[in-house]
Design a protein around this motif. Structure first.
Motif, PDB file in Angstrom:
ATOM      1  N   LYS A   7      42.697  45.903  13.971  1.00 28.18           N
ATOM      2  CA  LYS A   7      41.197  46.255  13.206  1.00 28.18           C
ATOM      3  C   LYS A   7      40.760  47.338  14.070  1.00 28.18           C
ATOM      4  CE  LYS A   7      41.218  42.456  10.683  1.00 28.18           C
ATOM      5  NZ  LYS A   7      41.139  42.440   9.278  1.00 28.18           N
ATOM      6  N   ILE A  68      28.735  49.783   7.600  1.00 27.74           N
ATOM      7  CA  ILE A  68      29.486  48.402   7.713  1.00 27.74           C
ATOM      8  C   ILE A  68      29.516  48.105   6.092  1.00 27.74           C
ATOM      9  CG2 ILE A  68      29.231  45.896   8.011  1.00 27.74           C
ATOM     10  CD1 ILE A  68      27.425  46.791  10.635  1.00 27.74           C
ATOM     11  N   GLU A  69      28.792  48.247   5.301  1.00 27.40           N
ATOM     12  CA  GLU A  69      28.899  47.696   3.882  1.00 27.40           C
ATOM     13  C   GLU A  69      29.894  48.623   3.390  1.00 27.40           C
ATOM     14  OE1 GLU A  69      25.349  47.977   1.916  1.00 27.40           O
ATOM     15  OE2 GLU A  69      24.574  45.998   2.459  1.00 27.40           O
ATOM     16  N   GLN A  70      30.034  49.996   3.564  1.00 34.30           N
ATOM     17  CA  GLN A  70      31.147  50.707   3.076  1.00 34.30           C
ATOM     18  C   GLN A  70      32.582  50.581   3.681  1.00 34.30           C
ATOM     19  OE1 GLN A  70      29.604  54.816   3.745  1.00 34.30           O
ATOM     20  NE2 GLN A  70      28.048  54.620   2.432  1.00 34.30           N
ATOM     21  N   THR A  71      32.502  50.184   4.847  1.00 41.18           N
ATOM     22  CA  THR A  71      33.775  49.839   5.569  1.00 41.18           C
ATOM     23  C   THR A  71      34.332  48.690   4.820  1.00 41.18           C
ATOM     24  OG1 THR A  71      32.976  51.152   7.551  1.00 41.18           O
ATOM     25  CG2 THR A  71      34.748  49.615   7.823  1.00 41.18           C
ATOM     26  N   ASN A  72      33.545  47.706   4.570  1.00 40.42           N
ATOM     27  CA  ASN A  72      33.854  46.477   4.123  1.00 40.42           C
ATOM     28  C   ASN A  72      34.020  46.336   2.645  1.00 40.42           C
ATOM     29  OD1 ASN A  72      34.203  45.126   6.630  1.00 40.42           O
ATOM     30  ND2 ASN A  72      32.028  44.781   6.732  1.00 40.42           N
ATOM     31  N   GLY A  73      34.184  47.621   2.000  1.00 40.17           N
ATOM     32  CA  GLY A  73      34.389  47.556   0.496  1.00 40.17           C
ATOM     33  C   GLY A  73      33.199  47.030  -0.214  1.00 40.17           C
ATOM     34  N   GLY A  75      30.754  45.370   0.869  1.00 41.59           N
ATOM     35  CA  GLY A  75      30.155  43.884   0.893  1.00 41.59           C
ATOM     36  C   GLY A  75      30.977  42.657   0.299  1.00 41.59           C
ATOM     37  N   ASN A  76      32.069  43.039  -0.089  1.00 43.84           N
ATOM     38  CA  ASN A  76      32.940  41.876  -0.758  1.00 43.84           C
ATOM     39  C   ASN A  76      33.680  41.405  -0.049  1.00 43.84           C
ATOM     40  OD1 ASN A  76      31.781  42.610  -3.250  1.00 43.84           O
ATOM     41  ND2 ASN A  76      33.593  44.204  -3.676  1.00 43.84           N
TER      42      ASN A  76
END
Length: 76
Positions: A7, A68-73, A75-76
């Motif tokens: 990760k 964080i939201e962009q990194t996690n697609g 927020g999905n």
């Protein structure tokens, strides 16, 4: 650390002020990316010590949350 669990690792510098920002930035220059810096804020510190809700809106927090939201697609 991230290699062990396959990760990515990112850093957020906390309680940054004019005196330590350069030192911290230099220390992490060859490490995983620094994605945000949260500057020292007396209102936040006081709220934390009192155990009360943080009433301060910090742009730095919004930018880190966006990352964080962009990194996690998204927020999905």
């Amino acid at each position: 650390m991230g290699e062990n669990i396959n990760k990515p690792v990112h850093f957020i510098l906390n309680k940054v002020d004019n005196e330590n920002e350069t030192i911290l930035s230099d220390a992490f220059a060859s490490s995983p990316p620094v994605v945000g810096r949260i500057h020292r804020n007396t209102d936040v510190a006081a709220a934390c010590l009192a155990g009360s809700e943080m009433k301060t809106d910090l742009q730095e927090i919004s930018e880190i949350a966006d990352f964080i939201e962009q990194t996690n697609g998204g927020g999905n």
